[in-house]
Design a protein around this motif. Structure first.
Motif, mmCIF file in Angstrom:
data_model
loop_
_atom_site.group_PDB
_atom_site.id
_atom_site.type_symbol
_atom_site.label_atom_id
_atom_site.label_comp_id
_atom_site.label_asym_id
_atom_site.label_seq_id
_atom_site.Cartn_x
_atom_site.Cartn_y
_atom_site.Cartn_z
ATOM 1 N N ARG A 35 0.904 -1.374 0.034
ATOM 2 C CA ARG A 35 -0.111 -0.177 -0.151
ATOM 3 C C ARG A 35 0.964 1.173 0.128
ATOM 4 O O ARG A 35 2.045 1.189 0.447
ATOM 5 N N LEU A 36 0.282 2.272 -0.513
ATOM 6 C CA LEU A 36 1.036 3.562 -0.598
ATOM 7 C C LEU A 36 0.277 4.634 0.506
ATOM 8 O O LEU A 36 -1.009 4.525 0.570
ATOM 9 N N LEU A 37 1.086 5.399 1.336
ATOM 10 C CA LEU A 37 0.777 6.128 2.271
ATOM 11 C C LEU A 37 0.325 7.564 1.764
ATOM 12 O O LEU A 37 0.857 8.170 0.936
ATOM 13 N N ALA A 38 -1.060 7.927 1.911
ATOM 14 C CA ALA A 38 -1.627 9.232 1.421
ATOM 15 C C ALA A 38 -1.823 9.927 2.757
ATOM 16 O O ALA A 38 -2.264 9.679 3.718
ATOM 17 N N ALA A 39 -1.580 11.558 2.434
ATOM 18 C CA ALA A 39 -1.711 12.460 3.687
ATOM 19 C C ALA A 39 -2.560 13.527 3.401
ATOM 20 O O ALA A 39 -2.396 14.093 2.289
ATOM 21 N N ARG A 40 -3.686 14.069 4.041
ATOM 22 C CA ARG A 40 -4.517 14.909 3.919
ATOM 23 C C ARG A 40 -3.992 16.412 4.449
ATOM 24 O O ARG A 40 -3.868 16.119 5.660
ATOM 25 N N ARG A 41 -3.980 17.293 3.434
ATOM 26 C CA ARG A 41 -3.306 18.376 4.011
ATOM 27 C C ARG A 41 -4.406 19.129 4.954
ATOM 28 O O ARG A 41 -5.437 19.241 4.727
ATOM 29 N N SER A 42 -3.889 19.881 6.160
ATOM 30 C CA SER A 42 -4.663 20.729 6.922
ATOM 31 C C SER A 42 -4.399 22.252 6.909
ATOM 32 O O SER A 42 -5.126 23.056 7.185
ATOM 33 N N ALA A 43 -3.279 22.704 6.095
ATOM 34 C CA ALA A 43 -2.857 23.730 5.997
ATOM 35 C C ALA A 43 -1.894 23.875 4.794
ATOM 36 O O ALA A 43 -1.192 22.738 4.347
ATOM 37 N N PRO A 44 -1.801 24.827 4.016
ATOM 38 C CA PRO A 44 -2.421 26.367 4.129
ATOM 39 C C PRO A 44 -4.063 25.850 3.640
ATOM 40 O O PRO A 44 -4.111 24.989 2.788
ATOM 41 N N PRO A 45 -4.864 27.226 3.784
ATOM 42 C CA PRO A 45 -6.182 26.889 3.546
ATOM 43 C C PRO A 45 -6.434 26.547 1.981
ATOM 44 O O PRO A 45 -7.237 25.945 1.721
ATOM 45 N N ARG A 102 -3.960 7.850 5.023
ATOM 46 C CA ARG A 102 -4.725 6.658 4.765
ATOM 47 C C ARG A 102 -3.607 5.750 3.845
ATOM 48 O O ARG A 102 -3.021 6.259 3.154
ATOM 49 N N TRP A 103 -3.892 4.545 4.095
ATOM 50 C CA TRP A 103 -3.027 3.436 3.323
ATOM 51 C C TRP A 103 -4.013 3.183 2.249
ATOM 52 O O TRP A 103 -4.801 2.548 2.403
ATOM 53 N N LEU A 104 -3.341 3.366 1.067
ATOM 54 C CA LEU A 104 -4.175 3.006 -0.243
ATOM 55 C C LEU A 104 -3.386 1.951 -1.089
ATOM 56 O O LEU A 104 -2.349 1.980 -1.339
ATOM 57 N N ALA A 105 -4.182 0.900 -1.175
ATOM 58 C CA ALA A 105 -4.165 -0.161 -2.197
ATOM 59 C C ALA A 105 -4.106 0.459 -3.538
ATOM 60 O O ALA A 105 -4.618 1.382 -3.832
ATOM 61 N N ARG A 106 -3.444 -0.304 -4.590
ATOM 62 C CA ARG A 106 -3.256 0.374 -6.046
ATOM 63 C C ARG A 106 -4.949 0.481 -6.513
ATOM 64 O O ARG A 106 -4.947 1.578 -6.952
ATOM 65 N N LEU A 151 -6.244 4.150 -5.393
ATOM 66 C CA LEU A 151 -5.475 5.332 -5.499
ATOM 67 C C LEU A 151 -6.212 6.359 -6.012
ATOM 68 O O LEU A 151 -5.874 7.766 -5.623
ATOM 69 N N ASP A 152 -7.535 6.306 -6.754
ATOM 70 C CA ASP A 152 -8.046 7.156 -7.232
ATOM 71 C C ASP A 152 -9.144 7.678 -6.124
ATOM 72 O O ASP A 152 -10.085 8.383 -6.620
ATOM 73 N N SER A 153 -9.328 7.369 -5.062
ATOM 74 C CA SER A 153 -10.455 7.581 -3.992
ATOM 75 C C SER A 153 -10.141 8.655 -3.185
ATOM 76 O O SER A 153 -10.897 9.160 -2.391
ATOM 77 N N VAL A 154 -8.902 9.332 -3.402
ATOM 78 C CA VAL A 154 -8.674 10.695 -2.876
ATOM 79 C C VAL A 154 -8.376 11.631 -3.813
ATOM 80 O O VAL A 154 -8.000 11.225 -4.900
ATOM 81 N N SER A 208 1.036 8.270 -9.822
ATOM 82 C CA SER A 208 0.702 7.171 -10.888
ATOM 83 C C SER A 208 2.084 6.627 -11.035
ATOM 84 O O SER A 208 1.893 5.107 -11.451
ATOM 85 N N ARG A 209 3.280 6.875 -11.074
ATOM 86 C CA ARG A 209 4.458 6.332 -11.274
ATOM 87 C C ARG A 209 4.785 5.456 -9.796
ATOM 88 O O ARG A 209 5.279 4.414 -10.047
ATOM 89 N N ALA A 210 4.394 5.890 -8.705
ATOM 90 C CA ALA A 210 4.664 5.124 -7.580
ATOM 91 C C ALA A 210 3.765 3.859 -7.662
ATOM 92 O O ALA A 210 4.155 2.836 -7.107
ATOM 93 N N ALA A 211 2.529 3.900 -8.224
ATOM 94 C CA ALA A 211 1.729 2.889 -8.272
ATOM 95 C C ALA A 211 2.335 1.637 -8.967
ATOM 96 O O ALA A 211 2.091 0.416 -8.596
ATOM 97 N N ARG A 212 3.260 1.925 -9.762
ATOM 98 C CA ARG A 212 4.123 0.708 -10.453
ATOM 99 C C ARG A 212 4.885 -0.280 -9.465
ATOM 100 O O ARG A 212 5.240 -1.155 -9.673
ATOM 101 N N HIS A 213 4.984 0.470 -8.064
ATOM 102 C CA HIS A 213 5.745 -0.504 -7.195
ATOM 103 C C HIS A 213 4.495 -1.066 -6.318
ATOM 104 O O HIS A 213 5.087 -1.776 -5.381
ATOM 105 N N LEU A 214 3.484 -0.869 -6.671
ATOM 106 C CA LEU A 214 2.589 -1.711 -5.767
ATOM 107 C C LEU A 214 1.907 -2.786 -6.669
ATOM 108 O O LEU A 214 1.903 -3.013 -7.746
ATOM 109 N N PRO A 215 1.689 -4.029 -5.836
ATOM 110 C CA PRO A 215 0.657 -5.322 -6.406
ATOM 111 C C PRO A 215 -0.238 -4.820 -7.129
ATOM 112 O O PRO A 215 -0.984 -4.085 -6.829
ATOM 113 N N ALA A 216 -0.218 -5.481 -8.575
ATOM 114 C CA ALA A 216 -1.706 -5.182 -9.199
ATOM 115 C C ALA A 216 -2.755 -5.633 -8.466
ATOM 116 O O ALA A 216 -2.545 -6.624 -7.467
#
Length: 134
Positions: free
Chosen positions: A16-26, A101-105, A108-111, A122-130
């Motif tokens: 899985r790939l780690l995604a982080a949601r920004r809280s700042a700047p506005p 959030r930890w996202l499986a391949r 990835l489009d869910s955020v 999209s390039r990092a996705a190549r490192h994730l299992p199909a």
């Protein structure tokens, strides 16, 4: 004058790939990114990535390979992305983020990624299992 480098980590763990949601700047709040930050004088990009992810997420990582490409950010800044392997710690949103959030391949489009992060994701996705075939 050369652009200042901002490093981001495509943190990979358990397929899985780690995604982080920004809280700042506005202007960026509520959108998702690969976590990281600015390179400080005298630092290498891998050193900056280790420091930033320790500060922002409370984890220790091992930088991997640089993902080809660079993406413009605010004027005077450019984004470089590296793969990273989680060594220790459970990521927590300590600075500039309010959710992780930890996202499986297939997820990835869910955020709503920041525009500059999309090509690197999209390039990092190549490192994730199909995704397993249904």
């Amino acid at each position: 004058m050369t652009d200042r480098v901002v490093v981001a980590g495509a943190v990979l763990d358990g397929g899985r790939l780690l995604a982080a949601r920004r809280s700042a700047p506005p202007a960026l709040a509520g959108r998702w990114e690969l976590p990281g930050g600015k390179l400080e004088p005298g630092e290498t990009a891998p050193e900056a990535l280790v420091r930033e992810l320790r500060e922002e997420l409370g984890v220790e990582i091992e930088p991997g390979e640089r993902i080809p490409g660079e993406w413009p950010l605010a004027p005077g800044y450019v984004l470089h992305v590296w793969t990273a392997r989680l060594l220790s710690g459970e990521p927590r949103p300590l600075q500039d983020h309010d959710e992780l959030r930890w996202l499986a391949r297939r997820e990835l489009d869910s955020v709503d990624w920041l525009d500059q992060d999309r090509p690197a994701v999209s390039r990092a996705a190549r490192h994730l299992p199909a995704a397993p075939s249904a």
